[in-house]
Design a protein around this motif. Structure first.
Motif, short mmCIF file in Angstrom:
data_model
loop_
_atom_site.label_atom_id
_atom_site.label_comp_id
_atom_site.label_asym_id
_atom_site.label_seq_id
_atom_site.Cartn_x
_atom_site.Cartn_y
_atom_site.Cartn_z
N HIS A 43 -11.44 -2.19 -14.95
CA HIS A 43 -12.32 -1.23 -15.21
C HIS A 43 -12.53 -0.47 -13.77
N SER A 44 -13.04 -1.16 -12.82
CA SER A 44 -13.35 -0.55 -11.53
C SER A 44 -12.92 -1.56 -10.45
N PRO A 45 -11.75 -1.83 -10.11
CA PRO A 45 -11.57 -2.95 -9.17
C PRO A 45 -11.73 -2.44 -7.78
N ILE A 46 -11.92 -3.19 -6.76
CA ILE A 46 -12.25 -3.01 -5.39
C ILE A 46 -10.69 -3.42 -4.79
N LEU A 47 -10.11 -2.39 -4.08
CA LEU A 47 -8.99 -2.39 -3.48
C LEU A 47 -9.10 -2.59 -1.96
N PHE A 48 -8.51 -3.84 -1.71
CA PHE A 48 -8.55 -4.41 -0.32
C PHE A 48 -7.68 -5.77 -0.26
N PRO A 49 -7.11 -6.06 0.90
CA PRO A 49 -6.99 -5.26 2.26
C PRO A 49 -6.17 -3.91 2.09
N ASN A 50 -5.34 -3.92 1.18
CA ASN A 50 -4.69 -2.54 0.88
C ASN A 50 -4.85 -2.16 -0.31
N VAL A 51 -4.75 -0.66 -0.05
CA VAL A 51 -4.73 0.50 -1.33
C VAL A 51 -3.32 0.65 -1.71
N GLY A 52 -3.03 0.61 -2.88
CA GLY A 52 -1.54 0.64 -3.55
C GLY A 52 -0.55 -0.30 -2.92
N LYS A 53 0.55 0.02 -2.75
CA LYS A 53 1.57 -0.68 -2.25
C LYS A 53 2.13 -0.59 -0.97
N THR A 54 2.69 -1.55 -0.02
CA THR A 54 3.29 -1.55 1.04
C THR A 54 4.57 -1.47 0.95
N TRP A 55 5.45 -0.83 1.60
CA TRP A 55 6.93 -0.91 1.69
C TRP A 55 7.65 -2.33 1.73
N THR A 175 9.10 1.98 -5.93
CA THR A 175 8.77 1.33 -5.07
C THR A 175 7.12 1.43 -4.88
N GLY A 176 6.47 2.43 -5.41
CA GLY A 176 5.11 2.33 -5.50
C GLY A 176 4.46 2.89 -4.25
N CYS A 256 -1.67 3.64 0.16
CA CYS A 256 -0.32 3.12 0.30
C CYS A 256 0.45 3.61 1.46
N ASP A 257 1.57 2.72 1.84
CA ASP A 257 2.35 3.01 3.08
C ASP A 257 3.08 4.49 2.32
N ASP A 258 3.88 5.21 3.39
CA ASP A 258 4.96 6.27 2.82
C ASP A 258 6.28 5.44 2.70
N LYS A 259 6.96 6.05 1.84
CA LYS A 259 8.22 5.39 1.57
C LYS A 259 9.00 5.06 2.79
N GLY A 260 9.44 4.08 2.94
CA GLY A 260 10.24 3.50 4.30
C GLY A 260 9.55 3.09 5.56
N PHE A 261 8.08 3.09 5.31
CA PHE A 261 7.16 2.47 6.44
C PHE A 261 7.59 1.12 6.89
N ASP A 262 8.17 0.91 7.88
CA ASP A 262 8.34 -0.64 8.35
C ASP A 262 8.05 -0.85 9.52
N GLU A 263 6.91 -0.22 10.07
CA GLU A 263 6.42 -0.69 11.47
C GLU A 263 5.28 -1.32 11.21
N ASP A 264 4.61 -2.09 12.65
CA ASP A 264 3.50 -2.74 12.75
C ASP A 264 2.40 -2.04 11.80
N ILE A 265 1.38 -2.95 11.26
CA ILE A 265 0.33 -2.29 10.63
C ILE A 265 -0.62 -1.63 11.44
N SER A 266 -0.67 -1.70 12.65
CA SER A 266 -1.28 -1.12 13.70
C SER A 266 -0.80 0.50 13.98
N GLN A 267 0.40 0.67 13.35
CA GLN A 267 0.93 1.98 13.58
C GLN A 267 0.80 2.80 12.39
N LYS A 268 0.34 2.37 11.12
CA LYS A 268 0.42 3.09 9.96
C LYS A 268 -0.81 4.20 10.23
N PRO A 269 -0.17 5.31 9.68
CA PRO A 269 -1.14 6.63 9.52
C PRO A 269 -2.55 6.41 8.71
#
Length: 289
Positions: A43-55, A175-176, A256-269
């Motif tokens: 219905h209206s879920p809370i998305l945490f600790p990630n929105v969408g999918k990670t690579w 890949t989402g 969500c991650d951009d396709k192909g993002f494989d760096e440390d989470i601290s570097q995620k835009p």
């Protein structure tokens, strides 16, 4: 649990601290999607600790790779109600040994619902109890009926007040994850855009750059049905299922991650970061027309 005033009745469950019903008493009308599983069971879920999918469904932190699941684990955990009255409820999820298997941080996540006239305010508060910087994205995912009585979804409209156009990107269906190179322009007429299946051909419309601070679903005659006000949110998603009678208006802080993002989470835009002992807060509002 119910929150109620003269205009609205709200129902919230402990699983995910999810609002599962918004009922307009004045118009005798259901506002929030009822979760029929043939289209979408939530219905209206809370998305945490990630929105969408990670690579590759993983997250890298300090050299360790953790498994990750679409939209995170908050929506599938039971929250504790720590405060409630007729018009406000506060729900709490604490980190546990189980959550640390996929997310190595000590945290408290508070979800506060406050009912005011024809508005439901939704506030998130994340406390970092770890001894290191905590990284996450967080989002809302409310699904609204937009096909009532004799209307169909594709007779209805989206409205973005004051906007002439918006830019969005799509999702790689295999890949989402996001495809920045699919950038498209959504042209609007007096802020309106007709809902069509084509809008969702790449699953979710992802709007970055804080473009959307207010979005509405409107009946076929243009009158507003339900909207979301989310000032200061960097990202926004709009999603639906083909043939369904609902559309999701999703305010996000990160995505969500951009396709192909494989760096440390601290570097995620666009990643949110909270220092040890600090607090992150964000709030949006659901408005019934």
């Amino acid at each position: 649990m119910k929150l109620e005033n003269e205009r609205l009745c709200i129902e919230i469950v402990e699983r995910g601290a999810e609002a599962v019903r918004i009922y307009d008493k004045k118009k005798n009308q259901e506002i929030l999607w009822d979760g029929k599983p043939e289209f979408w069971k939530r219905h209206s879920p809370i998305l945490f600790p990630n929105v969408g999918k990670t690579w590759n469904n993983t997250v890298l932190f300090n050299g360790i790779q953790y498994p990750s699941y679409q939209h995170g684990f908050a929506r599938d955990n039971d929250f504790l109600c720590v405060k409630s009255d007729k018009t406000e409820a506060v729900w709490l999820l604490r980190s546990s040994d189980e959550t640390k298997e996929v997310y190595p941080f000590d945290f408290e996540l508070y979800i506060t619902y406050t009912l005011e006239k024809n508005r439901l305010h939704v506030k998130w508060k994340v406390k970092n109890h770890s001894e290191e910087t905590m990284y996450f994205t967080i989002g809302g995912h409310p699904a609204f009926w937009c096909a009532q009585d004799a209307e169909s979804r594709n007779e209805c409209f989206l409205k973005f007040p004051g906007k002439e156009s918006l830019e969005y990107i799509g999702v790689d269906l295999s890949t989402g994850t996001a495809l920045p190179e699919t950038k498209k322009t959504l042209f609007l007429k007096e802020g309106f855009c007709k809902i069509t299946d084509k809008l969702f051909e790449l699953d979710t419309m992802i709007f970055d750059g804080g473009q959307i601070e207010e979005a509405w679903l409107c009946h076929k005659d243009g009158t507003p049905f339900a909207g979301v006000v989310c000032k200061g949110f960097p990202n926004f998603g709009i999603w639906s299922v083909k043939g369904s009678p609902f559309v999701c208006l999703e305010p996000w802080a990160g995505r969500c991650d951009d396709k192909g993002f494989d760096e440390d989470i601290s570097q995620k835009p666009g990643i949110n970061q909270v220092e040890a002992g600090e607090i992150f807060q964000k709030e949006y509002t659901i408005v019934v027309g």
